[in-house]
Design a protein around this motif. Structure first.
Motif, short mmCIF file in Angstrom:
data_model
loop_
_atom_site.label_atom_id
_atom_site.label_comp_id
_atom_site.label_asym_id
_atom_site.label_seq_id
_atom_site.Cartn_x
_atom_site.Cartn_y
_atom_site.Cartn_z
N ASN A 67 0.82 -1.21 0.00
CA ASN A 67 0.00 0.00 0.00
C ASN A 67 0.85 1.26 0.00
O ASN A 67 0.55 2.23 -0.69
N LEU A 68 1.91 1.27 0.80
CA LEU A 68 2.79 2.44 0.83
C LEU A 68 3.42 2.68 -0.54
O LEU A 68 3.64 3.83 -0.93
N SER A 69 3.69 1.62 -1.29
CA SER A 69 4.27 1.80 -2.62
C SER A 69 3.28 2.48 -3.56
O SER A 69 3.69 3.25 -4.44
N ASP A 70 1.99 2.24 -3.37
CA ASP A 70 0.98 2.93 -4.19
C ASP A 70 0.97 4.43 -3.88
O ASP A 70 0.85 5.26 -4.79
N LEU A 71 1.09 4.78 -2.61
CA LEU A 71 1.17 6.20 -2.26
C LEU A 71 2.42 6.84 -2.87
O LEU A 71 2.37 7.94 -3.42
#
Length: 141
Positions: A67-71
């Motif tokens: 998820n952090l990589s999507d941000l």
């Protein structure tokens, strides 16, 4: 172990930026003026996205990392996340390892856990992450 005991023991933490975090029906987030709220969700299903014998701390880390990589791809700074967790049973050793891996990565990125849901069922992890990006500066595909 009941749902509220599980949350209190493994996932309740003081909020830093959120107006209201874990334990109520909704979290309250307040992005700074001039910022857009960036939101992304990813689900990890046992047998599809990870093996049943995965080390719980690694799985906790991975669940938030995707998820952090999507941000990051959007150019957004992490603020907070929710965790929806379906568990076959409340295995305390597994929960401790999972929460250790999950919350260590959250701390490293200043991203606080602000809510979610737990239920009994097949192991399934869904995280929704919230970030902020200056208005007009989001990186788009």
């Amino acid at each position: 172990m009941g749902e509220f005991d599980l949350i209190a023991r493994y996932f309740r933490r003081p909020v830093r930026r959120a107006a209201l975090g874990v334990g109520d029906d909704c979290a309250l987030l307040a992005p700074a003026a001039g910022m857009h709220l960036a939101v992304s969700s990813d689900m990890l299903v046992e047998g599809r996205h990870f093996f049943p014998d995965v080390y719980p701390a690694h799985l906790g880390h991975k669940a938030l990392a995707v998820n952090l990589s999507d941000l990051a791809a959007c150019g957004a700074r992490p603020l907070a996340f929710t965790l929806a967790l379906s568990l076959p049973r409340a295995d305390e050793a597994w929960l401790q390892g999972f929460s250790d891996g999950l919350l260590a990565l959250a701390d490293a990125h200043g991203c606080e856990l602000v809510g979610g849901d737990t239920t009994q069922g097949p192991l399934n992890i869904c995280i929704t992450v919230f970030g902020e990006v200056p208005t007009g500066q989001a990186l788009l595909r």
